[in-house]
Scaffold this motif. Structure first.
Motif, PDB file in Angstrom:
ATOM      1  N   SER A   1       0.827  -1.207   0.000  1.00  0.00           N
ATOM      2  CA  SER A   1       0.000   0.000   0.000  1.00  0.00           C
ATOM      3  C   SER A   1       0.858   1.253   0.000  1.00  0.00           C
ATOM      4  N   LEU A   2       1.964   1.223   0.752  1.00  0.00           N
ATOM      5  CA  LEU A   2       2.862   2.376   0.789  1.00  0.00           C
ATOM      6  C   LEU A   2       3.447   2.636  -0.596  1.00  0.00           C
ATOM      7  N   ASP A   3       3.836   1.584  -1.288  1.00  0.00           N
ATOM      8  CA  ASP A   3       4.360   1.743  -2.654  1.00  0.00           C
ATOM      9  C   ASP A   3       3.294   2.317  -3.583  1.00  0.00           C
ATOM     10  N   ALA A   4       2.043   1.908  -3.391  1.00  0.00           N
ATOM     11  CA  ALA A   4       0.958   2.422  -4.225  1.00  0.00           C
ATOM     12  C   ALA A   4       0.747   3.912  -3.992  1.00  0.00           C
ATOM     13  N   VAL A   5       0.857   4.339  -2.743  1.00  0.00           N
ATOM     14  CA  VAL A   5       0.724   5.764  -2.433  1.00  0.00           C
ATOM     15  C   VAL A   5       1.880   6.548  -3.051  1.00  0.00           C
ATOM     16  N   ILE A   6       3.092   6.032  -2.911  1.00  0.00           N
ATOM     17  CA  ILE A   6       4.272   6.700  -3.486  1.00  0.00           C
ATOM     18  C   ILE A   6       4.098   6.880  -4.987  1.00  0.00           C
ATOM     19  N   ALA A   7       3.570   5.861  -5.654  1.00  0.00           N
ATOM     20  CA  ALA A   7       3.433   5.897  -7.115  1.00  0.00           C
ATOM     21  C   ALA A   7       2.452   6.953  -7.593  1.00  0.00           C
ATOM     22  N   ARG A   8       1.516   7.370  -6.723  1.00  0.00           N
ATOM     23  CA  ARG A   8       0.515   8.352  -7.142  1.00  0.00           C
ATOM     24  C   ARG A   8       1.043   9.788  -7.110  1.00  0.00           C
ATOM     25  N   ASP A   9       2.150  10.039  -6.453  1.00  0.00           N
ATOM     26  CA  ASP A   9       2.805  11.353  -6.450  1.00  0.00           C
ATOM     27  C   ASP A   9       1.840  12.464  -6.014  1.00  0.00           C
ATOM     28  N   PHE A  10       1.316  12.343  -4.793  1.00  0.00           N
ATOM     29  CA  PHE A  10       0.387  13.332  -4.271  1.00  0.00           C
ATOM     30  C   PHE A  10       1.115  14.618  -3.882  1.00  0.00           C
ATOM     31  N   SER A  11       0.376  15.718  -3.925  1.00  0.00           N
ATOM     32  CA  SER A  11       0.943  17.018  -3.562  1.00  0.00           C
ATOM     33  C   SER A  11       0.942  17.232  -2.052  1.00  0.00           C
TER      34      SER A  11
ATOM     35  N   PRO B   1      -0.364  18.199   8.304  1.00  0.00           N
ATOM     36  CA  PRO B   1      -0.247  17.736   6.914  1.00  0.00           C
ATOM     37  C   PRO B   1       1.206  17.517   6.522  1.00  0.00           C
ATOM     38  N   ILE B   2       1.404  16.668   5.540  1.00  0.00           N
ATOM     39  CA  ILE B   2       2.727  16.426   4.964  1.00  0.00           C
ATOM     40  C   ILE B   2       2.719  17.109   3.603  1.00  0.00           C
ATOM     41  N   ARG B   3       3.438  18.207   3.504  1.00  0.00           N
ATOM     42  CA  ARG B   3       3.386  19.024   2.299  1.00  0.00           C
ATOM     43  C   ARG B   3       4.523  18.729   1.326  1.00  0.00           C
ATOM     44  N   GLU B   4       5.464  17.921   1.736  1.00  0.00           N
ATOM     45  CA  GLU B   4       6.530  17.462   0.842  1.00  0.00           C
ATOM     46  C   GLU B   4       6.548  15.936   0.880  1.00  0.00           C
ATOM     47  N   PRO B   5       5.559  15.309   0.253  1.00  0.00           N
ATOM     48  CA  PRO B   5       5.396  13.856   0.384  1.00  0.00           C
ATOM     49  C   PRO B   5       6.543  13.026  -0.177  1.00  0.00           C
ATOM     50  N   VAL B   6       7.208  13.493  -1.236  1.00  0.00           N
ATOM     51  CA  VAL B   6       8.218  12.643  -1.878  1.00  0.00           C
ATOM     52  C   VAL B   6       9.348  12.276  -0.928  1.00  0.00           C
ATOM     53  N   PRO B   7      10.080  13.232  -0.331  1.00  0.00           N
ATOM     54  CA  PRO B   7      11.151  12.836   0.592  1.00  0.00           C
ATOM     55  C   PRO B   7      10.613  12.166   1.856  1.00  0.00           C
ATOM     56  N   PHE B   8       9.437  12.606   2.306  1.00  0.00           N
ATOM     57  CA  PHE B   8       8.869  12.018   3.514  1.00  0.00           C
ATOM     58  C   PHE B   8       8.576  10.538   3.309  1.00  0.00           C
ATOM     59  N   LEU B   9       7.899  10.210   2.225  1.00  0.00           N
ATOM     60  CA  LEU B   9       7.532   8.819   1.971  1.00  0.00           C
ATOM     61  C   LEU B   9       8.751   7.950   1.679  1.00  0.00           C
ATOM     62  N   ALA B  10       9.754   8.522   1.032  1.00  0.00           N
ATOM     63  CA  ALA B  10      10.989   7.762   0.795  1.00  0.00           C
ATOM     64  C   ALA B  10      11.636   7.383   2.126  1.00  0.00           C
ATOM     65  N   ALA B  11      11.662   8.328   3.059  1.00  0.00           N
ATOM     66  CA  ALA B  11      12.242   8.051   4.374  1.00  0.00           C
ATOM     67  C   ALA B  11      11.361   7.086   5.171  1.00  0.00           C
ATOM     68  N   TYR B  12      10.062   7.221   5.027  1.00  0.00           N
ATOM     69  CA  TYR B  12       9.111   6.342   5.710  1.00  0.00           C
ATOM     70  C   TYR B  12       9.329   4.891   5.281  1.00  0.00           C
ATOM     71  N   ARG B  13       9.487   4.705   3.975  1.00  0.00           N
ATOM     72  CA  ARG B  13       9.703   3.368   3.424  1.00  0.00           C
ATOM     73  C   ARG B  13      11.068   2.826   3.848  1.00  0.00           C
ATOM     74  N   ALA B  14      12.091   3.684   3.784  1.00  0.00           N
ATOM     75  CA  ALA B  14      13.443   3.258   4.162  1.00  0.00           C
ATOM     76  C   ALA B  14      13.488   2.824   5.623  1.00  0.00           C
ATOM     77  N   HIS B  15      12.721   3.497   6.468  1.00  0.00           N
ATOM     78  CA  HIS B  15      12.685   3.123   7.890  1.00  0.00           C
ATOM     79  C   HIS B  15      12.177   1.694   8.060  1.00  0.00           C
ATOM     80  N   ARG B  16      11.145   1.327   7.327  1.00  0.00           N
ATOM     81  CA  ARG B  16      10.604  -0.036   7.444  1.00  0.00           C
ATOM     82  C   ARG B  16      11.623  -1.076   6.978  1.00  0.00           C
ATOM     83  N   LEU B  17      12.313  -0.772   5.898  1.00  0.00           N
ATOM     84  CA  LEU B  17      13.323  -1.706   5.401  1.00  0.00           C
ATOM     85  C   LEU B  17      14.495  -1.806   6.377  1.00  0.00           C
ATOM     86  N   GLU B  18      14.838  -0.675   7.006  1.00  0.00           N
ATOM     87  CA  GLU B  18      15.916  -0.703   7.999  1.00  0.00           C
ATOM     88  C   GLU B  18      15.511  -1.532   9.211  1.00  0.00           C
ATOM     89  N   ARG B  19      14.264  -1.390   9.651  1.00  0.00           N
ATOM     90  CA  ARG B  19      13.804  -2.182  10.790  1.00  0.00           C
ATOM     91  C   ARG B  19      13.806  -3.662  10.449  1.00  0.00           C
TER      92      ARG B  19
END
Length: 301
Positions: free
Chosen positions: A198-208, A217-235
């Protein structure tokens, strides 16, 4: 590091205009899993007679109910949307609808049985919740100058549904993504494999913009979501490292993995580790004896 956003302007019970089509009212139910409280969103024009939709009415709180009624006074509530059936999101939906004279409640199908992970979390189901219409994802709900699209985002909950405001390229991700913290993924209903998809699906939609139910609100989703995903992979990598170091149970892993976290939150952390292990067992990287439970014995393959 995840660029968390923890500061935002609000006042309990006040309806704040946060975008041309969005108002937010925050419920006074702060806590370790709700942050400042549940943010209910009102979609549409703030004008007499305008048709509006309401997302996540929130917990059963009379003061919040009155605040919502004040916010929509003179307008027509055409739809009530619920991201998932946890008790900080769904219980107020039916009382609110009854108070405004009726509107359909839309949500994904509730779980067939009570499957909350732990009484220590605010993740228990509202067992009385029953939507008027079931969403599966992809449906479009049109209103007075706004269009909402349902987007299935299972993971935090099996029935989690996010909503896209098409006109603003904005997403209401419920609890799937939060600006102030990582999201709890707690088995048995929470599922890490589903969550990452689901996280990958959200990233792919490129929301503003992302408008979580809790927090800013998260107004810069691209770097935020990249870090969010990286955190899960790191864990996930950290869990595998603990197995390589000789840990065999979740209880052995948590004090090391979450040494910097208040020990009162370790029960929730244990559920997150369990979610990672279940995903790793599913893809054949870890074995569980006898099966992938909270108390199982684990080993890397």
């Amino acid at each position: 590091m995840i660029p968390f956003v923890r500061e935002f302007e609000f006042e309990y019970g006040r309806a704040d205009r946060v975008s041309p089509r969005i108002r937010r009212v925050v419920a006074n139910n702060p806590g370790p899993f709700t942050f400042t409280g549940t943010g209910t969103y009102i979609i549409g024009r703030d004008a007499p007679g305008a048709g509006v939709a309401v997302i996540d009415p929130g917990p059963p709180d009379e003061a919040h109910l009155q605040a919502l009624l004040n916010a929509v006074d003179g307008q027509t509530v055409t739809h009530v949307l619920v991201t998932h059936t946890h008790r900080d999101h769904a219980p107020l939906a039916r009382p609110f609808v009854e108070a405004v004279g009726g509107a359909p409640i839309l949500a994904a199908k509730p779980p067939a049985r009570t499957i909350h992970a732990s009484g220590s979390l605010d993740e228990e189901e509202d067992e009385t919740f029953a939507p008027d219409a079931i969403l599966t994802g992809g449906e479009q709900i049109r209103g007075d100058g706004w269009t909402l699209e349902a987007m299935a985002t299972p993971g935090h909950a099996s029935n989690h549904m996010a909503f896209i405001l098409t006109e603003e390229n904005a997403l209401f991700p419920g609890d799937h993504i939060m600006g102030w913290s990582t999201t709890v993924v707690a088995p048995p209903d929470g599922d890490m494999t589903d969550y990452m998809a689901s996280l990958d699906a959200v990233i792919a939609r490129d929301f503003s913009t992302l408008w979580p139910t809790h927090g800013a609100p998260i107004r810069e989703p691209v770097p935020f979501l990249a870090a969010y995903r990286a955190h899960r992979l790191e864990r996930e990598a950290q869990v595998l490292a603990r197995l390589a170091a000789g840990d065999r149970t979740i209880a052995e892993m948590v004090p090391t993995l979450y040494a910097a976290v208040d020990s009162r939150l370790w029960p929730a952390a244990s559920l997150s580790v369990w979610a990672h292990l279940k995903a790793l067992v599913r893809v054949g990287r870890v074995a569980a004896d006898p099966e992938a439970t909270l108390q199982a014995i684990y080993r890397a393959l």
